[in-house]
Write a protein that holds these residues in place. Sequence first.
Motif, mmCIF file in Angstrom:
data_model
loop_
_atom_site.group_PDB
_atom_site.id
_atom_site.type_symbol
_atom_site.label_atom_id
_atom_site.label_comp_id
_atom_site.label_asym_id
_atom_site.label_seq_id
_atom_site.Cartn_x
_atom_site.Cartn_y
_atom_site.Cartn_z
ATOM 1 N N ALA A 39 65.302 15.440 77.864
ATOM 2 C CA ALA A 39 65.997 14.166 77.710
ATOM 3 C C ALA A 39 66.593 13.971 76.319
ATOM 4 O O ALA A 39 67.460 13.131 76.125
ATOM 5 C CB ALA A 39 65.045 13.008 78.039
ATOM 6 N N GLU A 40 66.130 14.769 75.337
ATOM 7 C CA GLU A 40 66.737 14.667 74.008
ATOM 8 C C GLU A 40 68.122 15.305 74.032
ATOM 9 O O GLU A 40 69.046 14.832 73.381
ATOM 10 C CB GLU A 40 65.851 15.349 72.960
ATOM 11 N N LYS A 141 68.210 10.956 79.985
ATOM 12 C CA LYS A 141 68.919 11.017 78.715
ATOM 13 C C LYS A 141 68.365 9.962 77.771
ATOM 14 O O LYS A 141 68.495 8.767 78.021
ATOM 15 C CB LYS A 141 70.413 10.773 78.972
ATOM 16 N N MET A 142 67.732 10.431 76.694
ATOM 17 C CA MET A 142 67.162 9.504 75.723
ATOM 18 C C MET A 142 68.271 8.874 74.884
ATOM 19 O O MET A 142 69.241 9.538 74.547
ATOM 20 C CB MET A 142 66.207 10.291 74.819
ATOM 21 N N ARG A 143 68.114 7.604 74.538
ATOM 22 C CA ARG A 143 69.061 6.959 73.635
ATOM 23 C C ARG A 143 68.943 7.604 72.257
ATOM 24 O O ARG A 143 67.846 7.860 71.782
ATOM 25 C CB ARG A 143 68.740 5.464 73.567
ATOM 26 N N VAL A 144 70.089 7.881 71.631
ATOM 27 C CA VAL A 144 70.068 8.477 70.294
ATOM 28 C C VAL A 144 69.404 7.491 69.333
ATOM 29 O O VAL A 144 69.801 6.329 69.266
ATOM 30 C CB VAL A 144 71.489 8.824 69.804
ATOM 31 N N ALA A 146 66.096 6.777 69.571
ATOM 32 C CA ALA A 146 64.810 6.390 70.151
ATOM 33 C C ALA A 146 63.741 7.379 69.683
ATOM 34 O O ALA A 146 64.045 8.518 69.368
ATOM 35 C CB ALA A 146 64.882 6.362 71.675
ATOM 36 N N GLY B 173 66.040 19.327 69.055
ATOM 37 C CA GLY B 173 66.034 18.005 69.670
ATOM 38 C C GLY B 173 66.589 16.946 68.736
ATOM 39 O O GLY B 173 67.204 17.264 67.713
ATOM 40 N N ILE B 174 66.387 15.684 69.141
ATOM 41 C CA ILE B 174 66.821 14.571 68.296
ATOM 42 C C ILE B 174 65.768 13.466 68.280
ATOM 43 O O ILE B 174 66.049 12.347 67.907
ATOM 44 C CB ILE B 174 68.180 13.972 68.755
ATOM 45 N N GLY B 175 64.538 13.788 68.687
ATOM 46 C CA GLY B 175 63.482 12.776 68.802
ATOM 47 C C GLY B 175 62.742 12.549 67.496
ATOM 48 O O GLY B 175 63.235 12.880 66.411
ATOM 49 N N ILE B 179 63.839 13.197 63.496
ATOM 50 C CA ILE B 179 64.137 12.045 62.641
ATOM 51 C C ILE B 179 63.235 12.095 61.411
ATOM 52 O O ILE B 179 63.684 11.921 60.281
ATOM 53 C CB ILE B 179 63.960 10.720 63.424
ATOM 54 N N ARG B 204 75.398 14.927 69.909
ATOM 55 C CA ARG B 204 74.295 13.955 69.811
ATOM 56 C C ARG B 204 73.625 14.047 68.443
ATOM 57 O O ARG B 204 73.191 13.051 67.881
ATOM 58 C CB ARG B 204 73.283 14.173 70.944
ATOM 59 N N GLU B 207 75.783 12.298 65.928
ATOM 60 C CA GLU B 207 75.636 10.851 66.141
ATOM 61 C C GLU B 207 74.374 10.336 65.446
ATOM 62 O O GLU B 207 74.380 9.302 64.780
ATOM 63 C CB GLU B 207 75.551 10.596 67.655
ATOM 64 N N LEU B 208 73.292 11.113 65.575
ATOM 65 C CA LEU B 208 72.025 10.720 64.950
ATOM 66 C C LEU B 208 72.141 10.713 63.420
ATOM 67 O O LEU B 208 71.715 9.765 62.760
ATOM 68 C CB LEU B 208 70.903 11.678 65.382
ATOM 69 N N LEU B 211 73.916 7.850 61.961
ATOM 70 C CA LEU B 211 73.081 6.649 61.854
ATOM 71 C C LEU B 211 72.331 6.635 60.523
ATOM 72 O O LEU B 211 72.117 5.601 59.923
ATOM 73 C CB LEU B 211 72.051 6.598 62.990
#
Lengths: 284, 297
Positions: A39-40, A141-144, A146, B173-175, B179, B204, B207-208, B211
Amino acid sequence: MRIAIASGKGGTGKTLVATNIFYILSERGEKVTLVDCDAEEPNSKAFFNTKEISESQVIQKVPVIDSDICTFCGKCVDYCSYNAIFLLHDRRIVRVMEDLCHGCGACLVACKMGAISEKEVSLGTVSKYSVNSESTIIEGKMRVGAYTPVPVIKASIKKSNNSEIVILDSPPGTSCPFIHTVSSADYILLVTEPTPFGLNDLKLSVEIVRDMRKPFSVIINRAGLGDRGVYNWLETEKIPVSMELPFNRDLAAIYSKGEIVSAVRPDVKNKFEMLTDSVLTIWK
Amino acid sequence: MEIAVISGKGGTGKSSITAALATLAKSAVLADCDVDAANMHLIMNPDIRESFVYIAGEKAVIDYAKCRSCGLCQDYCRFDAIRFGEGKYEIDEVSCDGCKLCSRICPAGAITMHKNDKSRMHTGIYRYGHMVFGRLEPGEENSGKLVAMVRSKAREMSEKSGINTILIDSPPGIGCAVISSVTGVDRIFIVTEPSLSAFSDLKRTIELIDLLGTRMSVIINKYDLAPHVSDIIEEYCREKGVEISGKLPFDEEFVHSMVQCKSIIETKPDSEAGIVLSEIWKKLLNEKIRKQISTIN
């Protein structure tokens, strides 16, 4: 039957394997669902022509503190296990850090003044797409921005129907997102590559699936690169190899363009046909 | 200066590139923040100096001698972690988030929290400096917090040793873990490769980072495997105003180096990839000097 395609290391070819098995089953007219649990960074859907059937939000609750009622006693801060509430008693300041909140509701229980209510925030979406009359793709799909994809992953898996064949394209790693995906599977295919990094991460994933007592086998992608480390280890551990896919530039190029390798290369399709049959036989 | 190497998609070559940059830096503090699947120690083979226990949250445990099966815990649990099966309430360890609420509200006092204490953080010396890496016990939570711990240890080691450059190898990832790897760093390199999957992940990731507002640039690895897709990525970055730091060809030497526990700069500095990486490092040093001059002014 739920089959999870997983690997500790990223970029070993999970999505390649998941989309090709899905392609073969949907070509055969089987009732099959592919759930993209990464989902990431979900990518599976891009390999197919799809039609959107539905989209739903995955919601989490976060507290809203009414500072007119709040006595700044700090009990909510005590109850919060995620350091998501910031409080300065003397200056009468209280703030919720929504990005840290897991939505457990403990602060709500803690507050005896009734100063805390809740609002809903979106953690992401779960979308359902049809590929043909029998096959569907579910994409989480995770919200960017989150903090965790786990609620989106759980919601995505829940949307799939257990009575048919479900293929779970797992997120990489060995922590919560991976565990949530493979723990719901009946069979696991671990994808690796024959390199020291691949071996290191394969050992971690094998440790987990063994702990879970799940049946599994290994797919070696990019065979021909690297060394014999993975092969020797698998032999010592008596772990079956269910498929080997050689490295070559041609395959990499087909995949890069977002095409299903089995649709273009009959030799590869043959390998995936055999893989699919062998996994289904285990089930039946 | 803290420099993070990240990529949305896994397997694009983050660790191999970080190892190469560490070699070019000549002395650096290396922080392997991919705590799920740390790999950098395989190349750098550090001499371990210290190990620390990391408490990765807690899990609820029911004492059945006290439990009266009232089910209140299940009503309050928002993680679907309490199930009724075989005549009793059971905690699903996978789903338990460790929020402690059930242990607080249980009228029988039957629920206690047990700490997850199997995760570790190690520090060591390798041939170009100091390194620190985490090892999250499989299935344990809060990888973001362990990453934060790895980074604060790296900063401490940087201050003590006087080695200013901290290189961070980030998880995919982007989790939360990503971060946590990049928050507050001075500079970010995003490694990508020419495939539609990697491109979608790159968008993505950008985009992160937007932010966060940190200075970033992109390295396209294996660009020659699909030059056409590589062009699309370059075009996209131009439109977004994101600089391309360099393009590396697919080179089996990366894998050969890894097998020998070395970086490509150590085995084949004159290869195309080696030369491009050296240029990327030089440009970074110039940036650093310019930044210092502008602070002085």
